[in-house]
Design a protein around this motif. Structure first.
Motif, PDB file in Angstrom:
ATOM      1  N   GLY A   1     -10.566   9.638  -1.104  1.00 12.94           N
ATOM      2  CA  GLY A   1      -8.943  10.777   0.090  1.00 12.94           C
ATOM      3  C   GLY A   1      -8.700  11.745  -0.989  1.00 12.94           C
TER       4      GLY A   1
ATOM      5  N   LEU B   1      -9.635  12.579   3.967  1.00  9.15           N
ATOM      6  CA  LEU B   1     -10.418  12.157   3.569  1.00  9.15           C
ATOM      7  C   LEU B   1     -11.935  12.644   2.923  1.00  9.15           C
TER       8      LEU B   1
ATOM      9  N   ARG C   1     -15.334   2.180  -0.953  1.00 12.98           N
ATOM     10  CA  ARG C   1     -14.262   3.184  -1.566  1.00 12.98           C
ATOM     11  C   ARG C   1     -13.541   3.829  -0.553  1.00 12.98           C
ATOM     12  N   LEU C   2     -12.661   4.468   0.617  1.00 13.35           N
ATOM     13  CA  LEU C   2     -12.084   5.629   1.029  1.00 13.35           C
ATOM     14  C   LEU C   2     -12.014   6.339  -0.094  1.00 13.35           C
TER      15      LEU C   2
ATOM     16  N   TRP D   1       1.073  -0.871  -0.377  1.00 14.44           N
ATOM     17  CA  TRP D   1       0.348   0.011  -0.305  1.00 14.44           C
ATOM     18  C   TRP D   1       1.066   1.067   0.143  1.00 14.44           C
TER      19      TRP D   1
ATOM     20  N   GLU E   1      -7.214  -0.368   4.470  1.00 11.40           N
ATOM     21  CA  GLU E   1      -8.701   0.269   3.459  1.00 11.40           C
ATOM     22  C   GLU E   1      -7.336   1.257   2.249  1.00 11.40           C
ATOM     23  N   TRP E   2      -6.990   2.028   3.536  1.00  6.53           N
ATOM     24  CA  TRP E   2      -6.685   3.377   3.366  1.00  6.53           C
ATOM     25  C   TRP E   2      -5.422   4.291   3.504  1.00  6.53           C
TER      26      TRP E   2
END
Length: 682
Positions: free
Chosen positions: A320, A327, A317-318, A220, A270-271
């Motif tokens: 950003g 966010l 989905r987050l 990531w 996740e983000w």
């Protein structure tokens, strides 16, 4: 600004923009081709500065990549070819900066078996088609016959990350993307080494990975391209690692945050933002539904829940900011997709679009979102329509304008299409059981119709979504109600629902399928005439439905079906498949059954072994090149059925694998399925 948007969007319904295209009432159902043909446009994306629009569309039988100058002096929207090949189709693409795009390819004129032999390669080009470069080779096929080949990486490299460009960036100032070199050990992925790749020169350079763990199988990155999180897999266990990057340029360090047996980590990234901004998904509550939470590094665990969707796992989905500092919104998929914006400008845009285009999912993407000259792209769809792509362009101090970029399937009349709903029923043991119901147009309460029970594959996936589905709509257009259960073992509805399906192939999982049909009959939705169909695991459930509940179904059509459970869980010396060694060693024994300890259970619920009990009319469909469920499954089942005196209808497709890609084959299968069902439902 809000007042101006309200005035512009409010009259859309009156202007007819939100009305679906009207097609004259057909005397007969639409042909299969109308449901399965390729949409008029596939993907669409605004450049970081919002001055250009990129999209993929079919031209002369091939899918190419095109761009539109949204600030053309003439005011006309003319498409410019960025990439169009005679021997391949553009698949995924992204903007590298405001001038350049990166993309991979696939051959849509070949069968799906190509995917099992060919890596997609990687290419880059300017928005006007200049400087087309091959960056990564396609494995197993000749290289693309257009463009310049230089400094090309081997096929075992794939795109990992495109660093975000600021929305106000002007000019091409960011040429690099991150690719990963994949290392294999037999059929297992042993690790991925990330590299910077220049999309103009083809040169690579190393990323800073000092202290990073070995055997990383997933990375990531921050929006700027910094490696921040890593998933390590080795000897049946997985661990998550984080790179702390102190402010001021001080050296960072990698630390382990979690470890567990394979597929059992307590949370997953996740983000990733800038600094120590990490959001993760974790299970919560008795149902174990996935929620989103910020990670608390001081405590070494996720903090309070930020996003939860009662009754569903977080799937979405987050969204950003490009700089990774915050966010902007959250996109979730419950019974239908919904986007909740935290950013005021995007929230206002979403509200106005939803008011103008009611009854649909409206997915928006914008540039200069808070300015008078905002640029907005909308993908708008519903259960009864495959959707439209629309563009909104504002102008400083003046009125804006809308443009319909494409009606994705213009031959489809939504008024003739079926409605889709998600029902929550109780299985025989009291478990909550989600069931999708597709009702043909013109259906009336209390007037049951013949039913097709369609079982999704996986099985550890979510099957249904509130959107137009070609197969369900095709079957409903023939007058049949379509019942699609999210049986235990399906994901998307909490960990407890998924785990309730472990080691339940042909057992409680199969009861759920039967219970969905029995409920539909009790509600007078389905009549006493029903057939069962499905692919992959759904094909297995079709076979076991005819074996375990023969009184419920008049026929079955199984596609690419798991037919031999022992062969599936342990493999065979002379049968090649694509199931990894680690998957067979660590996952399938837990999820399906151990090949030795549970052999009696596997044989009792293996269609090949139980073929003598399978007496209903049966249609079997296979892709000759299938490596997920090889053709050997079908041949063994056909031999067992013949030995029992029951010859199935057998269909093979050359060049196809675990699913059909060629339009001719999709249409042929749909026609054969319709004829087969019609013989037994009417």
């Amino acid at each position: 600004m809000n007042g101006r948007i309200r005035r512009l969007l409010g009259p859309l319904a009156l202007a007819g923009l939100c009305a679906w295209p009207v097609v004259p009432q057909a005397a007969a159902p639409l042909p299969a081709e109308a449901f399965f043909r390729r949409p008029a446009a596939m993907e669409i994306s605004l450049s970081p500065d919002g001055r250009r629009l990129a999209l993929t569309a079919e031209v002369r039988g091939r899918v190419g990549l095109f761009t539109i100058d949204l600030e053309s002096p003439s005011g006309e929207f003319k498409a410019t070819r960025a990439a169009l090949f005679s021997d391949a189709d553009v698949d995924d693409f992204q903007w590298v900066d405001n001038e350049r795009l990166v993309f991979d390819v696939v051959d849509l004129q070949a069968g799906s078996g190509e995917d099992q032999r060919v890596a997609p390669g990687l290419f880059a080009a300017r928005h006007d088609g200049e400087e087309l470069r091959a960056l990564v080779e396609r494995h197993g096929r000749p290289r693309i016959t257009s463009g310049e080949r230089f400094r090309t990486l081997e096929w075992n490299h794939q795109l990992l990350h495109v660093p975000a460009a600021a929305e106000d960036r002007t000019g091409a100032t960011a040429d690099e993307v991150i690719v990963g070199e994949l290392h294999f050990e037999a059929k297992d992925l042993r690790g991925i080494t990330p590299l910077w790749l220049n999309t103009r020169s083809g040169r690579t350079r190393e990323l800073s990975l000092i202290g990073a763990p070995d055997r990383v199988v997933r990375w990531w990155f921050s929006p700027r391209g910094e490696p921040r999180a890593a998933l390590v897999r080795a000897r049946g266990r997985e661990s998550l690692h984080w790179h702390h990057a102190p402010a001021g340029g001080a050296p960072g360090r990698w630390v382990q945050l979690a470890e567990a047996p394979m597929a059992q980590l307590p949370w997953m990234p996740e983000w990733v933002g800038t600094g120590d901004r990490l959001y993760v998904t974790r299970s919560e509550g008795p149902a174990g539904e996935l929620v989103v939470a910020p990670f608390d590094f001081a405590r070494g665990e996720p903090g309070p829940t930020l996003v939860n969707v009662p009754g569903f796992d977080f799937r979405g989905r987050l969204l950003g900011a490009a700089d990774g500092t915050r966010l902007l919104g959250v996109r979730v998929d419950a019974d239908a997709e919904q986007t909740v914006w935290l950013d005021p400008a995007r929230k206002a845009l979403q509200q106005r679009v939803d008011e103008a285009l009611p009854g649909r999912v409206n997915r928006i993407s914008c540039r200069r979102c808070a300015a008078d000259d905002a640029v907005l792209v909308v993908r708008s769809y519903a259960d009864r329509h495959p959707g439209q792509l629309l563009l909104w362009m504002g102008s400083p101090g003046g009125a804006g304008r809308w443009k319909v970029i494409a009606n994705l399937l213009p031959g489809i009349d939504p008024q003739q299409m079926a409605t889709l709903s998600l029902e929550r029923i109780r299985a025989r043991d009291g478990r909550d059981l989600p069931v999708w119901v597709t009702l043909p147009a013109g259906s009336k309460p209390g007037q049951p119709r013949p039913a097709v029970v369609m079982v999704h594959g996986g099985p550890w996936v979510r099957g249904g979504h509130w959107r137009w589905d070609p197969m369900a709509q095709f079957l409903a257009s023939r007058g049949w109600v379509v019942i699609e259960p999210e049986f235990r073992g399906s994901s998307g509805y909490g960990k407890a629902h998924t785990q309730a399906g472990y080691r339940q192939f042909g057992q409680a999982m199969q009861d759920d399928v039967a219970d969905a049909l029995l409920w539909a009959r009790a509600q007078k939705i389905a009549s006493d005439r029903a057939c069962i169909v499905g692919g992959s695991y759904g094909g297995y459930a079709t076979l076991m439905g005819l074996i375990r509940h023969p009184e419920l179904y008049r026929c079955g059509s199984a596609w690419f079906a798991v037919a031999d459970l022992p062969l599936y869980v342990e493999g065979g010396w002379f049968v090649s498949d694509d199931i990894s060694a680690s998957g067979r060693r660590y996952l399938l024994p837990e999820w399906v059954g151990h090949p030795e300890k549970d052999r009696a259970m596997l044989l009792a619920h293996s269609p090949v072994e139980q073929a003598a009990r399978l007496r209903a009319p049966l249609q079997l469909v296979w892709g000759v090149d299938d490596l997920r469920v090889p053709l050997a499954h079908g041949k063994r089942l056909r031999s067992a059925l013949r030995a029992a005196g029951h010859e199935p209808e057998w269909i093979e497709y050359e060049g196809e694998a675990h699913g059909l890609r060629q339009l001719d084959n999709q249409v042929d299968m749909a026609r054969r399925l319709e004829a087969f069902l019609r013989r037994h439902l009417e």
